[in-house]
Design a protein around this motif. Sequence first.
Motif, PDB file in Angstrom:
ATOM      1  N   ASP A  16      34.225  54.754  -4.816  1.00  0.00           N
ATOM      2  CA  ASP A  16      33.973  53.782  -3.753  1.00  0.00           C
ATOM      3  C   ASP A  16      32.505  53.710  -3.355  1.00  0.00           C
ATOM      4  O   ASP A  16      32.155  53.027  -2.392  1.00  0.00           O
ATOM      5  CB  ASP A  16      34.841  54.125  -2.525  1.00  0.00           C
ATOM      6  N   HIS A  48      42.662  57.985 -11.109  1.00  0.00           N
ATOM      7  CA  HIS A  48      42.258  57.120  -9.986  1.00  0.00           C
ATOM      8  C   HIS A  48      42.076  55.680 -10.468  1.00  0.00           C
ATOM      9  O   HIS A  48      42.498  54.724  -9.814  1.00  0.00           O
ATOM     10  CB  HIS A  48      40.928  57.629  -9.402  1.00  0.00           C
ATOM     11  N   ILE A 108      53.192  55.738 -11.200  1.00  0.00           N
ATOM     12  CA  ILE A 108      52.280  55.374 -10.091  1.00  0.00           C
ATOM     13  C   ILE A 108      53.013  54.462  -9.104  1.00  0.00           C
ATOM     14  O   ILE A 108      52.959  54.663  -7.895  1.00  0.00           O
ATOM     15  CB  ILE A 108      51.007  54.683 -10.650  1.00  0.00           C
ATOM     16  N   ARG A 109      53.735  53.484  -9.643  1.00  0.00           N
ATOM     17  CA  ARG A 109      54.467  52.562  -8.746  1.00  0.00           C
ATOM     18  C   ARG A 109      55.566  53.303  -7.974  1.00  0.00           C
ATOM     19  O   ARG A 109      55.800  53.036  -6.792  1.00  0.00           O
ATOM     20  CB  ARG A 109      55.071  51.399  -9.540  1.00  0.00           C
ATOM     21  N   PHE A 137      53.902  55.335  -5.313  1.00  0.00           N
ATOM     22  CA  PHE A 137      53.374  54.441  -4.283  1.00  0.00           C
ATOM     23  C   PHE A 137      54.434  54.237  -3.190  1.00  0.00           C
ATOM     24  O   PHE A 137      54.125  54.224  -1.999  1.00  0.00           O
ATOM     25  CB  PHE A 137      52.968  53.105  -4.915  1.00  0.00           C
ATOM     26  N   LEU A 152      44.049  46.266  -2.790  1.00  0.00           N
ATOM     27  CA  LEU A 152      44.217  46.136  -4.242  1.00  0.00           C
ATOM     28  C   LEU A 152      45.051  44.920  -4.644  1.00  0.00           C
ATOM     29  O   LEU A 152      44.713  44.219  -5.590  1.00  0.00           O
ATOM     30  CB  LEU A 152      44.848  47.414  -4.809  1.00  0.00           C
ATOM     31  N   LYS A 206      37.202  51.562   4.316  1.00  0.00           N
ATOM     32  CA  LYS A 206      36.861  52.037   2.969  1.00  0.00           C
ATOM     33  C   LYS A 206      37.270  53.491   2.794  1.00  0.00           C
ATOM     34  O   LYS A 206      37.851  53.877   1.783  1.00  0.00           O
ATOM     35  CB  LYS A 206      35.344  51.885   2.793  1.00  0.00           C
ATOM     36  N   LYS A 207      36.977  54.310   3.814  1.00  0.00           N
ATOM     37  CA  LYS A 207      37.333  55.736   3.772  1.00  0.00           C
ATOM     38  C   LYS A 207      38.867  55.896   3.739  1.00  0.00           C
ATOM     39  O   LYS A 207      39.399  56.731   3.009  1.00  0.00           O
ATOM     40  CB  LYS A 207      36.785  56.454   5.022  1.00  0.00           C
ATOM     41  N   LYS A 264      41.097  53.781   2.681  1.00  0.00           N
ATOM     42  CA  LYS A 264      41.610  53.352   1.379  1.00  0.00           C
ATOM     43  C   LYS A 264      41.415  54.474   0.361  1.00  0.00           C
ATOM     44  O   LYS A 264      42.316  54.793  -0.436  1.00  0.00           O
ATOM     45  CB  LYS A 264      40.880  52.094   0.911  1.00  0.00           C
ATOM     46  N   SER A 265      40.256  55.086   0.390  1.00  0.00           N
ATOM     47  CA  SER A 265      39.961  56.169  -0.543  1.00  0.00           C
ATOM     48  C   SER A 265      40.928  57.345  -0.349  1.00  0.00           C
ATOM     49  O   SER A 265      41.429  57.922  -1.319  1.00  0.00           O
ATOM     50  CB  SER A 265      38.515  56.622  -0.331  1.00  0.00           C
ATOM     51  N   ARG A 293      44.389  56.380  -1.715  1.00  0.00           N
ATOM     52  CA  ARG A 293      44.438  56.403  -3.187  1.00  0.00           C
ATOM     53  C   ARG A 293      44.467  57.853  -3.681  1.00  0.00           C
ATOM     54  O   ARG A 293      45.200  58.187  -4.612  1.00  0.00           O
ATOM     55  CB  ARG A 293      43.227  55.663  -3.766  1.00  0.00           C
ATOM     56  N   SER A 294      43.667  58.711  -3.019  1.00  0.00           N
ATOM     57  CA  SER A 294      43.667  60.130  -3.407  1.00  0.00           C
ATOM     58  C   SER A 294      45.043  60.749  -3.174  1.00  0.00           C
ATOM     59  O   SER A 294      45.526  61.553  -3.967  1.00  0.00           O
ATOM     60  CB  SER A 294      42.622  60.907  -2.604  1.00  0.00           C
ATOM     61  N   LEU A 346      47.857  59.230  -3.296  1.00  0.00           N
ATOM     62  CA  LEU A 346      48.738  58.730  -4.356  1.00  0.00           C
ATOM     63  C   LEU A 346      48.485  59.481  -5.674  1.00  0.00           C
ATOM     64  O   LEU A 346      49.428  59.873  -6.367  1.00  0.00           O
ATOM     65  CB  LEU A 346      48.516  57.220  -4.535  1.00  0.00           C
ATOM     66  N   VAL A 347      47.220  59.716  -5.971  1.00  0.00           N
ATOM     67  CA  VAL A 347      46.879  60.475  -7.183  1.00  0.00           C
ATOM     68  C   VAL A 347      47.488  61.869  -7.123  1.00  0.00           C
ATOM     69  O   VAL A 347      48.064  62.363  -8.097  1.00  0.00           O
ATOM     70  CB  VAL A 347      45.343  60.535  -7.374  1.00  0.00           C
ATOM     71  N   GLU A 348      47.391  62.488  -5.957  1.00  0.00           N
ATOM     72  CA  GLU A 348      47.975  63.835  -5.800  1.00  0.00           C
ATOM     73  C   GLU A 348      49.488  63.812  -6.016  1.00  0.00           C
ATOM     74  O   GLU A 348      50.042  64.704  -6.663  1.00  0.00           O
ATOM     75  CB  GLU A 348      47.689  64.386  -4.391  1.00  0.00           C
ATOM     76  N   VAL A 381      51.174  61.759  -7.835  1.00  0.00           N
ATOM     77  CA  VAL A 381      51.442  61.571  -9.270  1.00  0.00           C
ATOM     78  C   VAL A 381      51.197  62.877 -10.018  1.00  0.00           C
ATOM     79  O   VAL A 381      52.024  63.309 -10.838  1.00  0.00           O
ATOM     80  CB  VAL A 381      50.555  60.432  -9.844  1.00  0.00           C
ATOM     81  N   GLN A 382      50.080  63.523  -9.710  1.00  0.00           N
ATOM     82  CA  GLN A 382      49.739  64.762 -10.421  1.00  0.00           C
ATOM     83  C   GLN A 382      50.721  65.895 -10.127  1.00  0.00           C
ATOM     84  O   GLN A 382      50.925  66.778 -10.963  1.00  0.00           O
ATOM     85  CB  GLN A 382      48.324  65.205 -10.029  1.00  0.00           C
TER      86      GLN A 382
END
Lengths: 246, 190
Positions: free
Chosen positions: A17, A45, B125-126, B129, B144, B166-167, B169-170, B173-174, B176-178, B180-181
């Motif tokens: 970002d 990501h 991912i979906r 989500f 998105l 912005k923060k 959203k970041s 997303r993080s 969501l990544v976690e 998934v992982q």
Amino acid sequence: MANYDKDTNERIGDFLDGNLDSAGQKSFQEDLRKNKAIQSTLDLHKAVEETLSDKGEAALEATLRSMRKPTTQVKVRRIQPKWLAAAAAVAVLVVAFFLFRPTDTPTALTGPIAAYFEPGQMEITQMGGNAEALLTEGQQAYNQADFPLALQKLQAYLAVDPEHENARLFAAKSAIASASFDQALNLLFYFDSISSLHTEEVTWLKALAYIGSNQPEKAKPLLSALQNGTDAKLKAQAEELYQELY
Amino acid sequence: MTKDPHPDIRFVEALLNNNHKLVAAIYEQYFPRIRALIEKNSGNEEDAYDIFQEGLMVIYAKAKQPDFQLTSSFYSFLYGICSRLWLKVLRKKRTAGVTLDEELEFKDDFNFEDAIFHREKRKLIREKFGQLKERCQQILNLTLQEGKSHLEVAEIMGFANANVAKKEKSKCRSKLVELVQSDPRFNELR
């Protein structure tokens, strides 16, 4: 380092970002070169961004679903219980028929009921949907006096539509004509639980079936009842048979 | 020198553009052949529909990648993917003694497994989500899916300014990544 480390994820997020200052970016890119796990997480990501921003995937899935035709299996699943039961019943009846079919068909009735049993012609008063062919074949066999075959077809039909009174009545007549008296009685007992227009005819057939199966004492009250009935023909026949037997 | 794209690329483009007419043509032309493949290998028509549709979705996901090139016929591509998808199903069912009736050789070095994994990753991912908190789902949807600016997201969500959006959203997303992982299936995909 675990690839799902929370700090790493946040750092990658900041990198993507543009939240890192120039020193932070430089440091991150160095780590990226050294550590495959960071690269892998960065890729994830990016995959998240790519997947969630893609409206086309869900739209295509919907299109494909709409083009999917109902399969035979789906149809069978929807009506499975009824048709499976019907199919199983038909199979059992077919096997039973070939096992127990009298060898000399059609069977000529003998004994006291022979003079009194008049099969007549079968008329279908209600068609039976998908099992219609069985009913028609049963009727044809009956009217050609092939009573064992008529019994087989009508029994199979009744497995699908047990409430069809005419089919049941003629199945019982077929059973009597085939000297399958127990089977006839079983078919006729059904009428005890319903209000039927065929009450006196059913009573008459039961009486014949009892007599045919050497249980004249069970036929006696039935014949007596018929003598007080409203069907003139049955009344006369019942009186005559009663006189003959008792 | 750049190779001319395979003429069947129009089918891939039809999937990418959700072109109903051409997608219907793909169905008409290729489904019976995939159904025959599945039915010859212990499956039924219902299985064939599942595999055929998933095969097309795998192609879609693969074709979204910027380096995608179609170097064989569309059918060869689809057949390769569907046969592997069906093998995976059979392996899960532990069906013994089932073999596919033919082996296909491809001129290119296309990695079917990679394409399938790519699709599986998108599905995961979906799925994950959907497990995010509603607020996070909303932020990611706005940015998105709907392409809203951070300032617009700040206004809609009541954040102090675009930077906060912005923060946020970041962070989402993080998260969501976690998710998934952390899912065991993710390790199987890599």
